[in-house]
Design an enzyme around this catalytic site. Structure first.
Site, mmCIF file in Angstrom:
data_model
loop_
_atom_site.group_PDB
_atom_site.id
_atom_site.type_symbol
_atom_site.label_atom_id
_atom_site.label_comp_id
_atom_site.label_asym_id
_atom_site.label_seq_id
_atom_site.Cartn_x
_atom_site.Cartn_y
_atom_site.Cartn_z
ATOM 1 N N HIS A 45 -7.196 6.598 -3.863
ATOM 2 C CA HIS A 45 -8.642 6.595 -3.599
ATOM 3 C C HIS A 45 -9.065 8.010 -3.197
ATOM 4 O O HIS A 45 -8.451 8.610 -2.310
ATOM 5 C CB HIS A 45 -8.986 5.674 -2.424
ATOM 6 C CG HIS A 45 -8.743 4.227 -2.678
ATOM 7 N ND1 HIS A 45 -9.731 3.369 -3.094
ATOM 8 C CD2 HIS A 45 -7.620 3.473 -2.565
ATOM 9 C CE1 HIS A 45 -9.234 2.152 -3.221
ATOM 10 N NE2 HIS A 45 -7.951 2.180 -2.897
ATOM 11 N N HIS B 115 -2.540 3.771 -7.370
ATOM 12 C CA HIS B 115 -3.802 4.494 -7.484
ATOM 13 C C HIS B 115 -4.105 5.206 -6.178
ATOM 14 O O HIS B 115 -3.729 4.743 -5.101
ATOM 15 C CB HIS B 115 -4.960 3.562 -7.859
ATOM 16 C CG HIS B 115 -5.101 2.379 -6.969
ATOM 17 N ND1 HIS B 115 -4.289 1.269 -7.076
ATOM 18 C CD2 HIS B 115 -5.952 2.123 -5.942
ATOM 19 C CE1 HIS B 115 -4.633 0.385 -6.174
ATOM 20 N NE2 HIS B 115 -5.633 0.873 -5.447
HETATM 21 P P1 5GP Z 1 -6.836 -1.265 -3.429
HETATM 22 O O1 5GP Z 1 -7.491 -2.356 -2.624
HETATM 23 O O2 5GP Z 1 -5.756 -1.846 -4.330
HETATM 24 O O3 5GP Z 1 -6.347 -0.099 -2.624
HETATM 25 O O4 5GP Z 1 -7.970 -0.667 -4.360
HETATM 26 C C1 5GP Z 1 -8.355 -1.259 -5.552
HETATM 27 C C2 5GP Z 1 -9.708 -0.713 -5.918
HETATM 28 O O5 5GP Z 1 -9.933 -0.962 -7.277
HETATM 29 C C3 5GP Z 1 -10.862 -1.354 -5.141
HETATM 30 O O6 5GP Z 1 -11.569 -0.341 -4.423
HETATM 31 C C4 5GP Z 1 -11.710 -1.992 -6.235
HETATM 32 O O7 5GP Z 1 -13.095 -1.860 -6.005
HETATM 33 C C5 5GP Z 1 -11.268 -1.254 -7.484
HETATM 34 N N1 5GP Z 1 -11.326 -2.042 -8.714
HETATM 35 C C6 5GP Z 1 -10.816 -3.285 -8.902
HETATM 36 N N2 5GP Z 1 -11.031 -3.695 -10.180
HETATM 37 C C7 5GP Z 1 -11.667 -2.678 -10.809
HETATM 38 C C8 5GP Z 1 -12.133 -2.500 -12.158
HETATM 39 O O8 5GP Z 1 -12.012 -3.352 -13.017
HETATM 40 N N3 5GP Z 1 -12.743 -1.314 -12.428
HETATM 41 C C9 5GP Z 1 -12.901 -0.335 -11.500
HETATM 42 N N4 5GP Z 1 -13.513 0.780 -11.875
HETATM 43 N N5 5GP Z 1 -12.456 -0.470 -10.216
HETATM 44 C C10 5GP Z 1 -11.856 -1.626 -9.883
#
Ligand code: 5GP
Ligand code: ZN
Length: 141
Positions: free
Chosen positions: A106, A104
């Site tokens: 951001h 993903h």
């Molecule tokens: P990472 O830490 O892997 O770079 O980012 C994961 C992101 O996914 C985090 O910013 C977190 O808030 C978001 N996230 C985790 N679970 C969910 C979910 O069920 N729905 C949505 N919309 N965002 C999520």
């Protein structure tokens, strides 16, 4: 839509519509939705619908598509949300802060005085090490 057999992955579930999300953009390959814990007003995640672990594993076509959508969203954040800037970033691997193991991007709109800090404390490396690092990476590319 791409076939998607990953049953436990939360972003696969969102891509299949099994978990609700605030969808910002969708086509047959890409989905973008608001981050549930936004770092700023409008913080959006861009995912490839097919399960891909992280950016290093993403097929080139999908990578191009995902960043194309991220750029469109960033432009809309500036023109429609009044963002003064945007951070576009992706974490690959737990050590890098990736908490959801589905690729993903951001897209984080930034506003003057939003107080958000993404800091990279500098490391001092010797010139020799900088030369070696450059050579290792350069040869691999
Ligand atoms: P990472 O830490 O892997 O770079 O980012 C994961 C992101 O996914 C985090 O910013 C977190 O808030 C978001 N996230 C985790 N679970 C969910 C979910 O069920 N729905 C949505 N919309 N965002 C999520
Ligand atoms: Zn997944």
């Amino acid at each position: 839509m791409s076939e998607n057999k990953n049953t436990s992955c939360i972003f696969c579930k969102i891509a299949r519509g099994e978990i609700p999300s605030y969808k910002v953009y969708e086509d047959n390959e890409i989905l973008a939705f608001l981050d549930i814990n936004p770092a700023s007003r409008g913080h959006t995640l861009v995912v490839v619908k097919e399960h891909v672990d992280d950016v290093t594993k993403c097929p080139r076509h999908l990578l191009d598509r995902a960043f194309e959508v991220a750029q469109m969203i960033a432009q809309a954040m500036v023109s429609q949300l009044g963002a003064d800037g945007v951070n576009i970033l992706t974490n690959a691997g737990e050590v890098a802060g990736q908490s959801v193991p589905h690729f993903h991007i951001h897209v984080i709109p930034r506003y003057i005085n939003d107080g958000l800090k993404l800091t990279f404390p500098p490391k001092q490396l010797e010139n020799k090490e900088m030369e070696d690092l450059k050579d290792i990476l350069n040869k691999a590319l």
